[in-house]
Design an enzyme around this catalytic site. Structure first.
Site, mmCIF file in Angstrom:
data_model
loop_
_atom_site.group_PDB
_atom_site.id
_atom_site.type_symbol
_atom_site.label_atom_id
_atom_site.label_comp_id
_atom_site.label_asym_id
_atom_site.label_seq_id
_atom_site.Cartn_x
_atom_site.Cartn_y
_atom_site.Cartn_z
ATOM 1 C CB ALA A 64 8.973 67.989 84.967
ATOM 2 C CB THR A 117 9.049 66.292 78.192
ATOM 3 O OG1 THR A 117 10.353 66.747 77.790
ATOM 4 C CG2 THR A 117 8.508 67.156 79.318
ATOM 5 C CG PHE A 140 4.954 69.809 86.992
ATOM 6 C CD1 PHE A 140 6.222 69.229 87.093
ATOM 7 C CD2 PHE A 140 3.853 69.100 87.469
ATOM 8 C CE1 PHE A 140 6.386 67.983 87.676
ATOM 9 C CE2 PHE A 140 4.012 67.839 88.057
ATOM 10 C CZ PHE A 140 5.280 67.284 88.159
ATOM 11 C CG HIS A 158 10.214 67.726 94.656
ATOM 12 N ND1 HIS A 158 10.075 68.488 93.513
ATOM 13 C CD2 HIS A 158 10.698 68.565 95.601
ATOM 14 C CE1 HIS A 158 10.451 69.736 93.779
ATOM 15 N NE2 HIS A 158 10.845 69.799 95.031
ATOM 16 C CB CYS A 161 1.472 54.277 106.979
ATOM 17 S SG CYS A 161 0.258 54.763 108.228
ATOM 18 C CB CYS A 216 3.065 53.963 111.341
ATOM 19 S SG CYS A 216 2.936 52.911 109.878
ATOM 20 C CB CYS A 224 -3.072 53.254 112.220
ATOM 21 S SG CYS A 224 -1.392 53.788 111.760
ATOM 22 C CG ASN A 231 14.300 74.801 80.895
ATOM 23 O OD1 ASN A 231 14.114 73.665 81.316
ATOM 24 N ND2 ASN A 231 13.345 75.719 80.825
ATOM 25 C CB ILE A 262 17.094 67.454 77.529
ATOM 26 C CG1 ILE A 262 16.733 68.740 78.279
ATOM 27 C CG2 ILE A 262 17.978 66.568 78.410
ATOM 28 C CD1 ILE A 262 15.681 68.554 79.347
HETATM 29 N N1 APR Z 1 14.290 69.862 76.449
HETATM 30 C C1 APR Z 1 14.591 71.008 77.115
HETATM 31 N N2 APR Z 1 13.735 71.624 77.981
HETATM 32 C C2 APR Z 1 12.528 71.031 78.189
HETATM 33 C C3 APR Z 1 12.147 69.848 77.518
HETATM 34 C C4 APR Z 1 13.090 69.264 76.621
HETATM 35 N N3 APR Z 1 12.819 68.126 75.951
HETATM 36 N N4 APR Z 1 10.877 69.514 77.926
HETATM 37 C C5 APR Z 1 10.486 70.478 78.803
HETATM 38 N N5 APR Z 1 11.472 71.379 78.955
HETATM 39 C C6 APR Z 1 11.472 72.514 79.881
HETATM 40 C C7 APR Z 1 10.202 73.352 79.873
HETATM 41 O O1 APR Z 1 10.336 74.426 78.975
HETATM 42 C C8 APR Z 1 10.104 73.827 81.326
HETATM 43 O O2 APR Z 1 10.618 75.143 81.473
HETATM 44 O O3 APR Z 1 11.540 71.961 81.182
HETATM 45 C C9 APR Z 1 10.986 72.866 82.122
HETATM 46 C C10 APR Z 1 10.208 72.078 83.153
HETATM 47 O O4 APR Z 1 9.778 72.999 84.149
HETATM 48 P P1 APR Z 1 8.560 72.588 85.117
HETATM 49 O O5 APR Z 1 7.464 72.011 84.313
HETATM 50 O O6 APR Z 1 8.296 73.775 86.002
HETATM 51 O O7 APR Z 1 9.159 71.390 85.978
HETATM 52 P P2 APR Z 1 10.108 71.499 87.249
HETATM 53 O O8 APR Z 1 11.022 72.659 87.160
HETATM 54 O O9 APR Z 1 10.711 70.161 87.435
HETATM 55 O O10 APR Z 1 9.041 71.735 88.444
HETATM 56 C C11 APR Z 1 9.564 71.722 89.764
HETATM 57 O O11 APR Z 1 7.310 71.826 90.629
HETATM 58 O O12 APR Z 1 5.096 71.176 90.704
HETATM 59 C C12 APR Z 1 6.333 70.984 91.259
HETATM 60 O O13 APR Z 1 6.904 68.979 92.300
HETATM 61 C C13 APR Z 1 6.787 69.565 91.048
HETATM 62 O O14 APR Z 1 9.065 68.783 90.939
HETATM 63 C C14 APR Z 1 8.147 69.696 90.371
HETATM 64 C C15 APR Z 1 8.531 71.129 90.674
#
Ligand code: APR
EC number: 2.3.1.286
Length: 235
Positions: free
Chosen positions: A20, A24, A31, A116, A124, A127, A146, A208, A227
């Site tokens: 995720a 951002t 999350f 995911h 559905c 089905c 259904c 990260n 990123i």
């Molecule tokens: N640059 C670098 N790192 C970033 C940036 C950015 N611009 N924005 C956010 N982050 C980092 C955050 O510090 C965080 O550690 O990205 C990481 C995102 O981690 P999560 O929020 O846990 O997301 P993710 O790892 O994709 O979650 C996995 O959890 O809830 C489930 O299904 C959902 O697919 C998701 C899964």
């Protein structure tokens, strides 16, 4: 950055794994970020689980309609476009993503394993017939046959789609460089793929801004920059 550039240059099979944090900078919350993570204020078990879908249905529908509306207000950022460009150039062989925003496809990436699922369609629950997400958003939540129309994302308590899992496992085993971008690497089984790659001999890079669950396995960790900036410096 020079070390990362050299790892890309030396690699003959680079696989990128995104979470995720990749989206951002496109305007979508992640999350678990300490400040803005979606799960900081919401218990995913109450809104993003199979139990929620069956026993908390109105709140479940409202939550996913909110997430789809948020998605519609955003577009892929430069980082998505760079990964797509590298895919066309062969610098990146494939993408494994936990994200359900469809931004890698929208930016032009072709080989994408969506572990995911996706918020771009619904299906559905009985089905399995698939519809555009508009059916979930505007036309109510009943399938023509259904059952209950639900977004095509993997809920907590559900298995990952088998085709995506098999594709991700194959790619992780082929990688000689595995770059995990924007993921806390805390959710299983998605966080198995960096480990599979590492066990198969790949170098593991983690990009990260916060610590992740697999930092101890990384050959290189980049935490001090966002990123989008990192990918643009490597472009
Ligand atoms: N640059 C670098 N790192 C970033 C940036 C950015 N611009 N924005 C956010 N982050 C980092 C955050 O510090 C965080 O550690 O990205 C990481 C995102 O981690 P999560 O929020 O846990 O997301 P993710 O790892 O994709 O979650 C996995 O959890 O809830 C489930 O299904 C959902 O697919 C998701 C899964």
């Amino acid at each position: 950055m020079d070390v990362l550039r050299r790892l890309f240059d030396e690699s003959s099979y680079t696989v990128v794994f995104t979470g995720a944090g990749m989206s951002t900078e496109a305007g979508l919350p992640d999350f678990r970020s300490a400040s803005t993570g979606l799960w900081n204020n919401i218990d995913p078990m109450e809104l993003a689980s199979t139990d929620a879908m069956y026993n908390n249905r109105e709140a479940f529908i409202d939550f996913y309609r909110y997430r789809v509306e948020s998605l519609r207000a955003c577009t892929p950022h430069k980082g998505h476009e760079i990964l797509a460009k590298w895919g066309r150039e062969g610098k990146v062989k494939s993408i494994i993503t936990q994200n359900v925003d469809g931004f890698h496809h929208l930016a032009g990436s072709e080989s994408v394993a969506e572990l995911h699922g996706t918020l771009r369609t619904c299906h559905c629950n009985d089905c399995r017939r698939r519809y555009p997400i508009d059916n979930f958003m505007e036309l109510g939540t009943s399938c023509e046959c259904c059952g209950f129309l639900r977004p095509s994302v993997v809920l907590f308590g559900e298995e990952l789609p088998e085709d995506a899992f098999i594709q991700a496992e194959r790619e992780a085993k082929k990688a000689d460089l595995f770059v995990a971008i924007g993921s806390s690497l805390t959710v299983s089984p998605a966080n198995l793929f960096p480990q599979i790659a590492k066990q198969a001999g790949a170098k593991l890079v983690i990009i990260n801004i916060e610590k992740t669950g697999l930092d101890h396995l990384a050959d290189l960790i980049i935490t001090n920059e966002k990123i989008g900036s990192i990918l643009q410096q490597l472009e």
